[in-house]
Design a protein around this motif. Sequence first.
Motif, PDB file in Angstrom:
ATOM      1  N   THR A  79     -10.734   6.875  -5.487  1.00  0.00           N
ATOM      2  CA  THR A  79     -10.140   5.543  -5.648  1.00  0.00           C
ATOM      3  C   THR A  79      -9.314   5.205  -4.418  1.00  0.00           C
ATOM      4  OG1 THR A  79     -10.012   5.907  -8.028  1.00  0.00           O
ATOM      5  CG2 THR A  79      -8.729   4.079  -7.131  1.00  0.00           C
ATOM      6  N   SER A  80      -9.444   3.979  -3.963  1.00  0.00           N
ATOM      7  CA  SER A  80      -8.661   3.474  -2.832  1.00  0.00           C
ATOM      8  C   SER A  80      -8.137   2.091  -3.178  1.00  0.00           C
ATOM      9  CB  SER A  80      -9.510   3.419  -1.553  1.00  0.00           C
ATOM     10  OG  SER A  80     -10.601   2.523  -1.718  1.00  0.00           O
ATOM     11  N   PHE A  81      -7.025   1.736  -2.522  1.00  0.00           N
ATOM     12  CA  PHE A  81      -6.390   0.433  -2.722  1.00  0.00           C
ATOM     13  C   PHE A  81      -6.367  -0.288  -1.375  1.00  0.00           C
ATOM     14  CE2 PHE A  81      -4.931   3.109  -6.096  1.00  0.00           C
ATOM     15  CZ  PHE A  81      -4.869   2.281  -7.203  1.00  0.00           C
ATOM     16  N   PRO A  82      -7.183  -1.326  -1.200  1.00  0.00           N
ATOM     17  CA  PRO A  82      -7.232  -2.018   0.111  1.00  0.00           C
ATOM     18  C   PRO A  82      -5.903  -2.639   0.526  1.00  0.00           C
ATOM     19  CG  PRO A  82      -9.135  -2.604  -1.249  1.00  0.00           C
ATOM     20  CD  PRO A  82      -8.177  -1.871  -2.135  1.00  0.00           C
ATOM     21  N   SER A  83      -5.113  -3.102  -0.419  1.00  0.00           N
ATOM     22  CA  SER A  83      -3.855  -3.774  -0.079  1.00  0.00           C
ATOM     23  C   SER A  83      -2.661  -2.828  -0.066  1.00  0.00           C
ATOM     24  CB  SER A  83      -3.582  -4.902  -1.083  1.00  0.00           C
ATOM     25  OG  SER A  83      -3.494  -4.390  -2.397  1.00  0.00           O
ATOM     26  N   SER A  84      -2.908  -1.522  -0.085  1.00  0.00           N
ATOM     27  CA  SER A  84      -1.802  -0.564  -0.104  1.00  0.00           C
ATOM     28  C   SER A  84      -1.157  -0.467   1.275  1.00  0.00           C
ATOM     29  CB  SER A  84      -2.301   0.813  -0.538  1.00  0.00           C
ATOM     30  OG  SER A  84      -3.260   1.301   0.390  1.00  0.00           O
ATOM     31  N   GLU A  85       0.112  -0.041   1.297  1.00  0.00           N
ATOM     32  CA  GLU A  85       0.852   0.086   2.537  1.00  0.00           C
ATOM     33  C   GLU A  85       0.912   1.547   2.972  1.00  0.00           C
ATOM     34  OE1 GLU A  85       4.644  -1.617   1.885  1.00  0.00           O
ATOM     35  OE2 GLU A  85       3.885  -3.653   1.540  1.00  0.00           O
ATOM     36  N   ILE A  86       1.505   1.747   4.154  1.00  0.00           N
ATOM     37  CA  ILE A  86       1.592   3.105   4.688  1.00  0.00           C
ATOM     38  C   ILE A  86       2.540   3.956   3.843  1.00  0.00           C
ATOM     39  CG2 ILE A  86       2.193   4.460   6.732  1.00  0.00           C
ATOM     40  CD1 ILE A  86       1.514   2.032   8.422  1.00  0.00           C
ATOM     41  N   PHE A  87       3.593   3.321   3.331  1.00  0.00           N
ATOM     42  CA  PHE A  87       4.614   4.072   2.602  1.00  0.00           C
ATOM     43  C   PHE A  87       4.271   4.271   1.134  1.00  0.00           C
ATOM     44  CE2 PHE A  87       6.705   1.840   6.106  1.00  0.00           C
ATOM     45  CZ  PHE A  87       7.260   2.906   6.779  1.00  0.00           C
ATOM     46  N   GLY A  88       3.110   3.886   0.701  1.00  0.00           N
ATOM     47  CA  GLY A  88       2.710   4.125  -0.681  1.00  0.00           C
ATOM     48  C   GLY A  88       2.074   2.904  -1.309  1.00  0.00           C
ATOM     49  N   ILE A  89       1.614   3.096  -2.527  1.00  0.00           N
ATOM     50  CA  ILE A  89       0.945   2.031  -3.277  1.00  0.00           C
ATOM     51  C   ILE A  89       1.994   1.268  -4.070  1.00  0.00           C
ATOM     52  CG2 ILE A  89      -0.795   1.524  -5.014  1.00  0.00           C
ATOM     53  CD1 ILE A  89      -2.155   4.146  -4.212  1.00  0.00           C
ATOM     54  N   LYS A  90       1.967  -0.051  -3.919  1.00  0.00           N
ATOM     55  CA  LYS A  90       2.917  -0.910  -4.624  1.00  0.00           C
ATOM     56  C   LYS A  90       2.153  -1.874  -5.512  1.00  0.00           C
ATOM     57  CE  LYS A  90       6.510  -0.727  -1.070  1.00  0.00           C
ATOM     58  NZ  LYS A  90       7.383  -1.509  -0.158  1.00  0.00           N
ATOM     59  N   LEU A  91       2.575  -1.960  -6.761  1.00  0.00           N
ATOM     60  CA  LEU A  91       2.005  -2.902  -7.716  1.00  0.00           C
ATOM     61  C   LEU A  91       2.969  -4.074  -7.844  1.00  0.00           C
ATOM     62  CD1 LEU A  91       0.795  -0.420 -10.498  1.00  0.00           C
ATOM     63  CD2 LEU A  91      -0.360  -1.114  -8.380  1.00  0.00           C
ATOM     64  N   VAL A  92       2.547  -5.235  -7.378  1.00  0.00           N
ATOM     65  CA  VAL A  92       3.403  -6.428  -7.358  1.00  0.00           C
ATOM     66  C   VAL A  92       3.277  -7.140  -8.698  1.00  0.00           C
ATOM     67  CG1 VAL A  92       3.952  -8.564  -6.154  1.00  0.00           C
ATOM     68  CG2 VAL A  92       3.034  -6.616  -4.883  1.00  0.00           C
ATOM     69  N   ASN A  93       4.399  -7.420  -9.311  1.00  0.00           N
ATOM     70  CA  ASN A  93       4.406  -8.112 -10.599  1.00  0.00           C
ATOM     71  C   ASN A  93       3.834  -9.517 -10.463  1.00  0.00           C
ATOM     72  OD1 ASN A  93       5.527  -6.064 -12.193  1.00  0.00           O
ATOM     73  ND2 ASN A  93       7.605  -6.636 -11.610  1.00  0.00           N
ATOM     74  N   GLY A  94       2.952  -9.862 -11.403  1.00  0.00           N
ATOM     75  CA  GLY A  94       2.351 -11.188 -11.409  1.00  0.00           C
ATOM     76  C   GLY A  94       1.172 -11.357 -10.479  1.00  0.00           C
ATOM     77  N   GLN A  95       0.839 -10.367  -9.696  1.00  0.00           N
ATOM     78  CA  GLN A  95      -0.299 -10.445  -8.772  1.00  0.00           C
ATOM     79  C   GLN A  95      -1.311  -9.361  -9.117  1.00  0.00           C
ATOM     80  OE1 GLN A  95       1.020 -10.342  -4.708  1.00  0.00           O
ATOM     81  NE2 GLN A  95       2.465 -12.041  -4.968  1.00  0.00           N
ATOM     82  N   ALA A  96      -2.577  -9.726  -9.010  1.00  0.00           N
ATOM     83  CA  ALA A  96      -3.642  -8.784  -9.350  1.00  0.00           C
ATOM     84  C   ALA A  96      -3.749  -7.696  -8.284  1.00  0.00           C
ATOM     85  CB  ALA A  96      -4.976  -9.512  -9.490  1.00  0.00           C
ATOM     86  N   THR A  97      -3.791  -6.462  -8.740  1.00  0.00           N
ATOM     87  CA  THR A  97      -3.975  -5.316  -7.852  1.00  0.00           C
ATOM     88  C   THR A  97      -5.439  -4.882  -7.897  1.00  0.00           C
ATOM     89  OG1 THR A  97      -1.707  -4.589  -8.278  1.00  0.00           O
ATOM     90  CG2 THR A  97      -3.218  -2.970  -7.343  1.00  0.00           C
ATOM     91  N   GLN A  98      -6.033  -4.727  -6.742  1.00  0.00           N
ATOM     92  CA  GLN A  98      -7.445  -4.373  -6.649  1.00  0.00           C
ATOM     93  C   GLN A  98      -7.586  -2.900  -6.269  1.00  0.00           C
ATOM     94  OE1 GLN A  98      -9.674  -6.661  -3.841  1.00  0.00           O
ATOM     95  NE2 GLN A  98     -11.604  -5.633  -4.249  1.00  0.00           N
TER      96      GLN A  98
END
Length: 271
Positions: A40-59
């Motif tokens: 599994t990979s997260f295209p919108s993830s940052e260098i410092f870790g995976i962030k799940l933004v409230n109210g926005q869809a995470t892919q």
Amino acid sequence: MGFLRFFTLALLAFRAVAEDSVEEEVDKPQSPNLAVKVSTSFPSSEIFGIKLVNGQATQAVLSVSNEEPEPVTVVFVGGSLWTSDFTSPSPQGSRIVRNLTTTRYGIEIPAGQSESIQYKFATELQPQELKLNLAVVLTTNEGTPITIQAFNETVAIVEPDTSIFDPQIIFLYLFLAGIFGGTCYFIYSTWISTLFPQKRRGGKDASRARKSTSGSKSVNPSDQVSVLGADGPAVTSGAKAYDESWIPAGHLQRPDARRVKSGSRPKSRNG
């Protein structure tokens, strides 16, 4: 419906394994020996870790590689958020916070091939760090359902970045400004305006007099005409008030006034 029920039972089994980890340490949920790998990979993830933004869809992009001699079918993809590691010895430290959306796919992956699957979900939680667990439900060629863990790492729940050009923020500022302006006007008209003396305004008669005075037309002395035979000169405005063509010339000439001496006496006619 049977596959969905099985997937729910599989997630509950993961929770039961976490609660019983005090007696026996479990690294990953057990599954049959199947030559299928899921990353599994997260295209919108940052260098410092995976962030799940409230109210926005995470892919999340799930790459499923089938190394079996027979095709497999991806039926469901789902997940959940946990407060801490599954292998935590504290029974209060490993509890489920939120179940994520379960998406049905039905994608068949032939033997020896790979397939990328996009899985989207959204969160509405308080900013914190949680454990994200994603799982894939597969079926073999015989129809046997198998659950494979796709992701199990710590993620951060964050709030979206605010901007002054956000329409909601602009509307909020305008609404607050309107309330503030209305409150200030009410306070001024109720209490402050009574402290200052007000100027008296003239009535209708005074305004009419000012209008009549301002509207009167001044008379030019050169345009005044004297009328003889009256106690005082009657003044009429205008260049000429009559037609002189029919008046004789003798009448148009003004007679000279006679001077009378005040000290002389009149002569008597008897002498």
